[in-house]
Structures are given as C-alpha cells and as structure tokens.
Motif scaffolding. Structure first.
Motif, PDB file in Angstrom:
ATOM      1  N   THR A 179       0.811  -1.216   0.000  1.00  0.00           N
ATOM      2  CA  THR A 179       0.000   0.000   0.000  1.00  0.00           C
ATOM      3  C   THR A 179       0.845   1.268   0.000  1.00  0.00           C
ATOM      4  N   MET A 180       2.141   1.132  -0.083  1.00  0.00           N
ATOM      5  CA  MET A 180       3.005   2.307   0.150  1.00  0.00           C
ATOM      6  C   MET A 180       2.910   3.335  -0.975  1.00  0.00           C
ATOM      7  N   PHE A 181       2.596   2.906  -2.195  1.00  0.00           N
ATOM      8  CA  PHE A 181       2.493   3.906  -3.259  1.00  0.00           C
ATOM      9  C   PHE A 181       1.120   4.582  -3.267  1.00  0.00           C
ATOM     10  N   TYR A 182       0.095   3.924  -2.727  1.00  0.00           N
ATOM     11  CA  TYR A 182      -1.161   4.615  -2.434  1.00  0.00           C
ATOM     12  C   TYR A 182      -0.870   5.769  -1.479  1.00  0.00           C
ATOM     13  N   LYS A 183      -0.107   5.486  -0.442  1.00  0.00           N
ATOM     14  CA  LYS A 183       0.224   6.508   0.546  1.00  0.00           C
ATOM     15  C   LYS A 183       1.107   7.591  -0.052  1.00  0.00           C
ATOM     16  N   ALA A 184       2.024   7.194  -0.920  1.00  0.00           N
ATOM     17  CA  ALA A 184       2.911   8.177  -1.547  1.00  0.00           C
ATOM     18  C   ALA A 184       2.124   9.158  -2.407  1.00  0.00           C
ATOM     19  N   VAL A 185       1.106   8.652  -3.110  1.00  0.00           N
ATOM     20  CA  VAL A 185       0.257   9.544  -3.904  1.00  0.00           C
ATOM     21  C   VAL A 185      -0.570  10.427  -2.988  1.00  0.00           C
ATOM     22  N   LYS A 186      -1.165   9.840  -1.948  1.00  0.00           N
ATOM     23  CA  LYS A 186      -2.020  10.601  -1.045  1.00  0.00           C
ATOM     24  C   LYS A 186      -1.235  11.669  -0.285  1.00  0.00           C
ATOM     25  N   GLU A 187       0.024  11.400   0.020  1.00  0.00           N
ATOM     26  CA  GLU A 187       0.865  12.392   0.702  1.00  0.00           C
ATOM     27  C   GLU A 187       1.428  13.441  -0.251  1.00  0.00           C
ATOM     28  N   GLY A 188       1.204  13.271  -1.552  1.00  0.00           N
ATOM     29  CA  GLY A 188       1.709  14.231  -2.516  1.00  0.00           C
ATOM     30  C   GLY A 188       3.188  14.056  -2.835  1.00  0.00           C
TER      31      GLY A 188
END
Length: 322
Positions: A179-188
């Motif tokens: 899920t880390m790239f979901y988070k990377a997108v969500k964090e900008g």
C-alpha cells in the motif's frame, strides 16, 4: 580487463584513501561491497551512495528479503570490472560512487523504522549525493520517497513490478509492502499523472491514475517500444526509479517474496533499462531479492545487474545535466 592487477589488488572496498575506478581483484576473494566500491561513512565529495536497507517485515508470503542487500553485493562481485556493456559511460570511473553500508535500525521497534530510513536518506541527500538503495521489502520506497520529495518536490515514479502496490490504506502508520504507493500519492510525494508502472500482472481496481504498462503489453510491443512509451510519459520530470525484482518472471528471478508468472525476462528488462537513458533519474532502488528461495543465486545476480543499470541511468543523467 587488467588481469595482471588481480595478483596484487585485493580488498579495495576497504583500501586506505578510498577507491575510484574499476577493481580488478579476483571475483572469488576480497571484501565484498557493491561493485567493490569503497566502504565509507564520510560522504564528502561523494556523488552516489549505495546503501543497503535489510528490512523484511511486510512481505505477504516469503520472508527473507532482509538478506537481499548482502546477496546483491556478493553477486555484484561476479560482474566484469570493465565499463558496463552497451553504455557510453563508466560511472565508477567518472563519478565518486561509494558503498555507504547499511541502515541501522531497531528490528524490534517497527514503528520507528520509517523515520529512521527517511533520516538516513535525508543525510545522503543533504551531503550532496544521490542514493541507490538495495532492499529489503518494497515498503522501503515510501520512507525514501519522503526524503526525496522533501528535496525535489513531487516526483515522477517509475516502478517495475508485478503489483501496483496502490491498494487503499489510509493509515499512514501501517507498514505494508502493498500500500506504500497509495500513501505516496495521497501524501503528494508522487504525481500519478506523470508516473508509470511496468510489468503489472495482478488486479487492482483503482490505480490512482498512474499510467500502467502491464506485462502483456510489454510482451506485445517489445522492450524498445516500451522504453519509448515510458520516456514520453516521464518527459523531463525528476524521477525516482524503483525495481521490484518480481517484475521479472519467476523463471529468471525465483528468489522473491511474491513471485507471479508471465513477467518480464531479464533480456527484456535489460533492453528497457538501457533504452531509458536520458530520463531525469534522481535516485532509485532494487527490492525484494529473497536469497533463501533461490539457491542458484540467479535472483541476486539479476538484482545486482539491475542496480548497475540504475547506476548507469543516474550517471548518464548527471553527465547530461552537468
């Protein structure tokens, strides 16, 4: 290759005064570092710091990627000391490339790991160097991206993988390799519109707008056309490149945490990576080499070659922008 040097040259990884240029010591002897680069914690004048992240907490099935950095370093000693084949640049002769050793962290305090890794990479970037990380499970890319985005702003992500790793997960404290790239997108940290995932062959209904070139398309259009399509999407944006070794088919890389059939061959990957010369790559990693599941060492050899290609992409870009 200067075979005459082998009888006198040994342990260049720990030679006093550092070492720049090719190492001709015997492949079967000497202290192993990545490509026999000097081990150092002093980043003065360093252009690229290769560093290991032996973290292995979040792999779905097969543990063992904590042993990846050690295996990749050992496998890299098998490569010829000459300039990388097919490139018009020899990074270890043209730039100061060192082995920065591994990240130190408390294996029993998992919640503290992400900040420790971000600080580790921030230290490298603050010293004026770029990083090339040897993993470790794929979660490591997320704390690394935090450090890079703090310096460069939102990045383009070029991800070679069997999985998108963008499954929804809004708990930013969870340490999860899927899920880390979901988070990377969500964090900008990452701009999905100018990011690309290559080799994908698992279902995910929401890829957050990231451009997908799945494995079937790579097989259909070929590696050269794939590279050109990637470059058209990335343009001149600053790009972080992450290569999950399970992008390769298990026939070429069986020693990984999450193998999936139908993947890229090592030949396809080598052509794509080489034809990406010119992308604005600012850092990268190779992850999920799990040596316990490959007694032949083929996966570690693939990881070492991928890391070398990433080093060449970074060096080609640095020279072009000098």
């Amino acid at each position: 290759m200067a075979l005459e040097d082998a009888k006198n040259q040994v342990d260049t990884a720990i030679a006093p005064g550092g070492h720049k240029g090719p190492s001709f010591e015997n492949t079967f002897g000497g202290v192993t570092s990545f490509l026999r680069r000097s081990y150092t914690k002093d980043l003065t004048g360093v252009d690229l710091a290769v560093t290991g992240v032996p973290f292995d907490q979040a792999v779905t099935n097969r543990p063992g990627t904590r042993l990846g950095p050690r295996a990749i370093r050992e496998a890299s000693s098998l490569q010829a000391p000459d300039a990388p084949y097919g490139w018009d640049i020899d990074p270890v002769s043209e730039y100061n490339v060192v082995d920065y050793g591994d990240l130190a962290f408390d294996y029993a305090n998992i919640p503290a790991f992400p900040a420790a890794l971000t600080a580790h990479i921030t230290g490298i970037l603050d010293a004026g160097a770029a990083s090339l990380c040897l993993g470790g499970d794929h979660y490591i890319s997320f704390p690394i991206l935090r450090a890079y985005a703090a310096k460069f702003g939102p990045l383009s992500l070029l991800q070679f993988d069997a999985h998108t790793d963008t499954w929804a997960d809004d708990d930013m404290s969870r340490v999860d390799h899927g899920t880390m790239f979901y988070k990377a997108v969500k964090e900008g940290l990452v701009d999905p519109k100018r990011s690309v995932q290559v080799g994908i062959r698992t279902t995910n209904e929401d890829t957050l707008g990231v451009n997908i070139i799945d494995a079937r398309e790579v097989h259909s259009i070929g590696p050269q056309a794939t590279a050109q399509k990637i470059k058209a999407i990335l343009g001149d944006y600053q790009t972080y490149l992450t290569f999950d070794i399970d992008c390769l088919d298990p026939a070429f890389a069986p020693g990984t945490g999450t193998p999936v059939w139908g993947g890229l061959s090592s030949a396809q990957a080598s052509i794509i990576l080489r034809d990406l010369a010119g992308i604005n790559m600012v850092g990268g990693d190779v992850v999920e080499v799990s040596p316990p599941f490959d007694t032949t060492g083929a996966t570690a050899i693939a990881g070492a070659h991928v890391a070398t290609e990433l080093m060449c992409l970074w060096a080609w870009n640095k020279r072009a922008r000098a």
